[in-house]
Design an enzyme around this catalytic site. Structure first.
Site, PDB file in Angstrom:
ATOM      1  CE  LYS A   1     -61.595  -3.366 -41.283  1.00  0.00           C
ATOM      2  NZ  LYS A   1     -62.941  -3.214 -41.857  1.00  0.00           N
TER       3      LYS A   1
ATOM      4  CB  CYS B   1     -63.306   2.432 -31.705  1.00  0.00           C
ATOM      5  SG  CYS B   1     -62.839   3.188 -33.261  1.00  0.00           S
ATOM      6  CG  ASN B   2     -64.861   6.683 -33.701  1.00  0.00           C
ATOM      7  OD1 ASN B   2     -64.244   6.900 -32.671  1.00  0.00           O
ATOM      8  ND2 ASN B   2     -64.301   6.771 -34.899  1.00  0.00           N
ATOM      9  NE  ARG B   3     -70.384   6.204 -36.497  1.00  0.00           N
ATOM     10  CZ  ARG B   3     -70.747   7.483 -36.415  1.00  0.00           C
ATOM     11  NH1 ARG B   3     -71.967   7.801 -36.012  1.00  0.00           N
ATOM     12  NH2 ARG B   3     -69.900   8.439 -36.733  1.00  0.00           N
TER      13      ARG B   3
ATOM     14  N   GLY C   1     -55.645  -3.700 -35.236  1.00  0.00           N
ATOM     15  CA  GLY C   1     -54.248  -4.057 -35.053  1.00  0.00           C
ATOM     16  C   GLY C   1     -53.530  -4.287 -36.379  1.00  0.00           C
TER      17      GLY C   1
END
Length: 421
Positions: A195, A57-59, A197
């Site tokens: 994961k 989600c970040n990279r 969740g």
């Protein structure tokens, strides 16, 4: 600068992260598991000899060998929805030692949106393991990721950088605890039990003690496995609209490539808080048009840190000291790796000298003992080679110049100077 064992390629890290790319742009460059597999398979067709890919989600980042960074950037753009023009604006490129150092910072949580996020090391392990399985991980990168894993373990056990929970899923729970009155009594709907969740569900139970949590997943049996662990309610995907109407807080972590929740699914006028933990966004921005809905994305959650997270900054110097120690060890291995082919070629040359002399003197010396001659000669070769190796390891010696001199003096075969992996 480290070179690949093929065609003088360099080691690169290229990609995008939360530091310069917002959620929308990260979504453009995000890669599904299938896309990653296709990208690595594509790279295997002569575009890179060794490559690992991570998309969270970040990279989204590629770590691998190439003749230039553009080769890897092209792979990323071909297999995502991002363009080369966009990458030029928000992309990151690291080469050689800088790429090594960047991977250490990523793998130890020092480059994470939430400082000390140790979930990233598991994702890196998976990425490098996937590449190794299909023959796309050379000795250099395998040694590098093992060094990063070692640094992560040491930081986790020797510092307090990892104190408490650290992750986007934990940040969502912190938001509920800090910003929602009586958050432990609200009805919560968790949509998506991958994961993130699962981790969110575990943090909800642990920190809010709220049992009024309902799980929905497109694949119901996965939700049931998670629910069974915590004795929670599971509903069918077909009941999503009905469940949204009866909930106070909705957490979305479906991991889909397109929005799974839009304005048309929300048919209630009661206040509703929606936390979207996904990249790309899984909640359509049109829900913000509803007056009763408050939509918070993970980028907003990540800056809403509590005091415990802020205190972690104090442990950054300790963590960096550990990283420097392990990077030094890796550099020592890397340096020795430069002259390993030369030492192999040198020993081969000495062995040829030995064989020629033994053959020449075998018939000239009475009662010649072949076995004793081999043992003595091999010991002498080992001692001489050891002296050369120690000289090459000396930090005051220019290793490349010394290698070139040895090659010139002993006329070492150039083909022996390639270190095969």
């Amino acid at each position: 600068m480290p070179k690949a064992p093929h065609n003088h390629l360099s080691f690169y890290s290229v990609g995008i992260s939360y530091k310069k790319a917002d959620a929308g742009m990260r979504g453009m460059f995000a890669l599904s598991s299938t896309a990653i597999e296709n990208l690595v398979d594509d790279a295997k067709k002569g575009r890179s000899p060794s490559l690992a890919v991570i998309s969270t989600c970040n990279r989204t980042e590629l770590y691998g060998f190439a003749s230039c960074a553009d080769d890897l950037i092209s792979l990323l753009c071909e297999h995502s929805h991002g363009s080369a023009e966009d990458f030029q604006k928000i992309g990151n490129i690291y080469e050689g030692d800088a790429a090594n150092r960047h991977l250490f910072l990523v793998g130890t949580g020092l480059d994470s949106q939430i400082l000390g996020d140790f979930e990233i090391i598991g994702q890196l392990k998976m990425a490098f393991r996937r590449s190794k399985k299909i023959g796309m991980l050379n000795a250099y990168m395998e040694r590098l990721i093992n060094a990063v894993i070692q640094a992560s373990k040491r930081i986790k056990t020797e510092t307090r950088l990892s104190s408490g929970a650290t992750s986007v899923s934990f940040a969502s729970v912190q938001y509920i605890l800090n910003e929602v009155e009586h958050g432990n009594e609200k009805r919560i709907l968790l949509f998506g039990t991958g994961k993130i969740g699962r981790n969110t569900c575990e943090n909800l139970i642990k920190h809010t003690h709220n049992k009024k949590i309902t799980l929905i997943n497109r694949t119901k049996d996965r939700a049931e496995r998670v629910a069974g662990k915590f004795d929670l309610i599971v509903k069918d995907y077909a009941e999503l609209e009905e469940e949204i109407a009866g909930t106070d807080i909705m957490i979305v972590a479906t991991g889909a490539q397109n929005p799974t929740v839009a304005k048309n699914l929300i048919v209630t006028n009661r206040p509703l808080l929606i936390l979207d933990l996904s990249i790309p966004r899984n909640v359509d921005m049109d829900v913000s048009e509803l007056e009763n809905v408050k939509l918070i994305h993970l980028d907003e959650l990540s800056v809403m840190t509590d005091q415990a997270l802020q205190n972690r900054n104090r442990f950054i110097p300790e963590a960096k000291e550990i990283i420097e120690t392990i990077i030094t060890e890796f550099d020592t291995w890397q340096e020795s790796r430069k002259f390993a082919p030369t030492m192999l070629a040198l020993k081969s040359k000495f062995s040829a000298f030995k064989e020629a002399e033994i053959k020449s003197n075998r018939t000239k010396i009475n009662n010649f003992n072949q076995e004793q001659a081999d043992v003595i000669a091999d010991r002498i070769i080992q001692k001489i080679a050891g002296h050369f190796a120690n000289h090459l390891r000396d930090e005051d010696v220019n290793t490349q110049e010394a290698i070139e001199l040895l090659n010139k003096v002993f006329k070492l075969d150039a083909q022996h100077l390639v270190l095969h992996e």
